[in-house]
Design a protein around this motif. Structure first.
Motif, mmCIF file in Angstrom:
data_model
loop_
_atom_site.group_PDB
_atom_site.id
_atom_site.type_symbol
_atom_site.label_atom_id
_atom_site.label_comp_id
_atom_site.label_asym_id
_atom_site.label_seq_id
_atom_site.Cartn_x
_atom_site.Cartn_y
_atom_site.Cartn_z
ATOM 1 N N ALA A 340 0.836 -1.212 0.000
ATOM 2 C CA ALA A 340 0.000 0.000 0.000
ATOM 3 C C ALA A 340 0.867 1.257 0.000
ATOM 4 O O ALA A 340 0.558 2.238 -0.693
ATOM 5 C CB ALA A 340 -0.936 -0.012 1.198
ATOM 6 N N TRP A 345 -1.262 3.989 -2.238
ATOM 7 C CA TRP A 345 -2.698 3.811 -2.036
ATOM 8 C C TRP A 345 -3.212 4.745 -0.928
ATOM 9 O O TRP A 345 -4.370 4.638 -0.526
ATOM 10 C CB TRP A 345 -2.996 2.353 -1.656
ATOM 11 N N CYS A 360 -11.273 4.548 4.644
ATOM 12 C CA CYS A 360 -10.707 3.586 3.704
ATOM 13 C C CYS A 360 -11.837 3.180 2.767
ATOM 14 O O CYS A 360 -12.960 2.938 3.215
ATOM 15 C CB CYS A 360 -10.171 2.363 4.446
ATOM 16 N N SER A 362 -12.889 0.803 -0.899
ATOM 17 C CA SER A 362 -12.448 -0.345 -1.681
ATOM 18 C C SER A 362 -12.863 -0.239 -3.144
ATOM 19 O O SER A 362 -13.970 0.220 -3.455
ATOM 20 C CB SER A 362 -13.045 -1.635 -1.108
ATOM 21 N N THR A 369 -7.439 -0.773 -2.702
ATOM 22 C CA THR A 369 -8.112 0.090 -1.743
ATOM 23 C C THR A 369 -7.418 1.446 -1.766
ATOM 24 O O THR A 369 -6.315 1.591 -2.294
ATOM 25 C CB THR A 369 -8.053 -0.480 -0.310
ATOM 26 N N ILE A 371 -6.764 4.843 1.053
ATOM 27 C CA ILE A 371 -6.890 5.361 2.419
ATOM 28 C C ILE A 371 -6.753 6.877 2.376
ATOM 29 O O ILE A 371 -5.870 7.412 1.692
ATOM 30 C CB ILE A 371 -5.804 4.744 3.326
ATOM 31 N N ALA A 392 -8.231 -1.808 5.110
ATOM 32 C CA ALA A 392 -7.783 -2.168 3.767
ATOM 33 C C ALA A 392 -7.401 -3.649 3.684
ATOM 34 O O ALA A 392 -7.715 -4.332 2.698
ATOM 35 C CB ALA A 392 -6.605 -1.281 3.366
ATOM 36 N N HIS A 396 -8.719 -6.781 1.404
ATOM 37 C CA HIS A 396 -7.706 -7.497 0.619
ATOM 38 C C HIS A 396 -7.878 -9.017 0.737
ATOM 39 O O HIS A 396 -7.803 -9.730 -0.276
ATOM 40 C CB HIS A 396 -6.315 -7.075 1.095
#
Length: 596
Positions: A340, A345, A360, A362, A369, A371, A392, A396
């Motif tokens: 991430a 991310w 967060c 998706s 994802t 954040i 996240a 996942h």
């Protein structure tokens, strides 16, 4: 050369071009087409006139999964665009488009689930034994049972259509007003105009005069808009209550409990256990007041550091700390967090123009994802970053689960995030360089217990009382302030000197329409995660796979069954909650001992 991480996210890898993205506009058209195809299939599904074939139901359900994933993907992108720049008018228009799409999809889905009620019980049970439907049995049964409590299809469609510019419109109005609010704060290099999110970060300043000044400036800003916020809160609550009345739902907690897949007995057991143990946290608040040289804390002192020297971390330092300590519990979670950070991310830059808070979201089709937060280097920021990474990671490990089984409730969502936060908080305490730092970090950890047991409890008490009064008519701003202070006094057991009457207007969660009573699931998740955390410490290396198995079940079980299957505990009884709270009480006792 040491690697550093970029604190801004990469959205272009999903849809290039931001709110001007042509690829995204094409994707929205794909959703429109997929939704129309789903509507055609639902229209052709006539269980009241013909025998239901498993193949037909599987085809409809598979299409529902596809269009739902696409809608979640688009919704996540729009959330990111509107959060990263509150002045982006094109993103604001996309928020409206999202509401329209959701309402249209909800209307078609309402028709589908109400048709499921027309399937006789014997046929239904037989259908769910089919290989293509067996794994979705929990969700499909849930759809069917909920549909039995709804109004007719036409009435439910009308409610959904009116909600776009009514119910959800009030929530969007709140977001728009907050996005334009500014707070003038004097800093060393002059007066700065800050967003409410940036100003709120200063409530953790070691200087009490700074905290007090910012608290009152924020209060003035919320007060200035309180007439508008009183309207948003009253009218979205009114819409909810009218809907409940027509459905013959006699309790405002019916919907939030149903959404969170939990029983009233579980909620009651949790709050009862917390109330029984509040005296320990009052002792902590009293001790903190003593350490700060005060008779009593005020609301703006709760998050204050107890030392003048507050350790600050860079974004890169925080990132590496999180990965290192995730690895002690779960190498797979550490690998995910590393990815991430590497792939950007996370949007953590401290800049003006961002919306307050953190989240967060998706992208189920992209299997990614994102954040969102504002990172200013505090230990609280590090905890927030870990918290959102927990969310996240939850998504996942579910990427290969059927999309309809990925829709886990908020209370178990908060479990994964709080578990991740707990790992980092504990590691911070254990890695303290000296006694003073250990006290400060332990105190930061206890602050989270106070937030979940007192602040969240105040929100829960406030909403219960507000809804009871709202049934009798509009509730004035002055009365909203009174109810808020009454709730805070009860939740904090009169331990504070000054409360926050504007909290009902400043807290986004009261104005969210997606999930009513956006409060108690946080406390549930916190305590449930403590139970998981204790198990993780006991089980050692065998924990990781057991934890993933629990997370993967969160979208297809109610919480009582989930806890019994994976932890062998009964959530409707106080024992589990008492044991979890005791872990927090231990922190308080250690803190008081260290500060004698």
């Amino acid at each position: 050369m040491q690697q550093t991480y970029n604190p801004t996210w990469d959205l272009d890898v999903i849809f290039p071009g931001g709110s001007d993205s042509e690829a995204f506009r094409t994707y929205l058209k794909e959703i429109e087409q997929a939704k129309e195809e789903f509507a055609i299939k639902v229209e052709a599904f006539k269980p009241e006139h013909e025998e239901v074939k498993a193949e037909q139901l599987i085809e409809i359900v598979n299409h529902l999964e596809r269009v739902s994933k696409k809608l979640r993907e688009a919704s996540a992108f729009i959330s990111c665009l509107s959060a990263q720049d509150v002045t982006d008018e094109k993103a604001s228009l996309l928020v409206g488009k999202r509401s329209d799409l959701r309402a249209e999809m909800e209307a078609v889905n309402s028709k589908f689930v109400q048709k499921l009620v027309q399937v006789d019980d014997a046929t239904w049970d037989s259908l769910l034994q089919h290989e293509g439907l067996k794994e979705l049995a929990f969700v499909l049964n849930e759809y069917r049972e909920k549909a039995k409590e709804l109004l007719s299809v036409d009435q439910e469609v009308l409610i959904n259509d009116l909600a776009v510019d009514g119910y959800h419109g009030w929530s969007q109005m709140y977001d728009t007003i907050v996005g334009k609010m500014k707070v003038e704060v004097e800093e060393e290099d002059g007066v700065k105009s800050l967003s409410v999110g940036q100003a709120s970060n200063k409530l953790g300043d070691p200087n009490r005069d700074v905290r007090k000044t910012v608290f009152h400036k924020l209060g003035d800003a919320w007060k200035e808009q309180s007439a508008l916020f009183g309207q948003t809160l009253n009218h979205l609550a009114g819409f909810r209550l009218q809907t409940y009345k027509h459905r013959n739902w006699d309790h405002v907690l019916k919907e939030p409990l149903q959404i969170n897949r939990m029983k009233q007995e579980t909620l009651d057991a949790m709050w009862t256990a917390i109330t029984h143990n509040k005296q320990h946290f009052v002792k902590y608040l009293d001790k903190k007041a003593e350490l700060l040289g005060l008779d009593k804390l005020s609301m703006y002192d709760i998050g204050a550091p107890i030392t003048d020297s507050v350790k600050k971390s860079t974004y890169t330092e925080a990132s590496k700390f999180i990965v290192e300590h995730f690895n002690n519990f779960s190498p797979k979670m550490a690998d995910f967090a590393q990815m991430a950070f590497d792939k950007r991310w996370i949007e953590a830059e401290d800049r003006a123009g961002k919306r307050p808070g953190g989240f967060c979201t998706s992208f189920p089709e992209s299997e990614q994802t994102r954040i969102f937060m504002t990172f200013s280097g505090t230990s609280s920021n590090i905890a927030t970053l870990a918290h959102e990474l927990g969310h996240a990671y939850h998504q996942h490990v579910m990427n290969d689960v059927n999309g309809l089984n990925q829709r886990y409730a908020m209370n178990v969502a908060e479990t994964a995030s709080t578990f991740a936060e707990m790992i980092v908080a504990d590691a911070s305490v254990k890695n303290a360089q000296n006694k003073e730092e250990k006290i400060a970090l332990l105190e930061d950890k206890i602050q989270r217990s106070v937030a979940f047991f007192m602040n969240i409890h105040a929100r829960f008490i406030f909403e219960n009382r507000f809804y009871e009064e709202r049934k009798e008519g509009l509730v004035s701003v002055d009365r909203l302030n009174e109810i808020m202070v009454e709730a805070q006094k009860e939740a904090y057991q009169n331990a504070l000197d000054e409360y926050d009457p504007n909290f009902w207007s400043s807290k986004l969660h009261f104005h969210i329409t997606g999930v009513p009573f956006y409060n108690f699931p946080y406390t549930f998740g916190y305590l449930f995660s403590l139970g998981i955390y204790a198990a993780a410490k006991d089980q050692g290396n065998s924990f990781e796979d057991a934890y993933i198995a629990l997370l993967r079940d969160t979208g297809r079980m109610n919480v009582e069954d989930l806890a019994m299957k994976h932890m062998n505990v009964d959530l409707t009884k106080p024992d589990f909650w008492e044991a979890a709270i005791q872990l927090c009480v231990n922190d308080v006792e250690e803190f008081i001992e260290l500060t004698q």
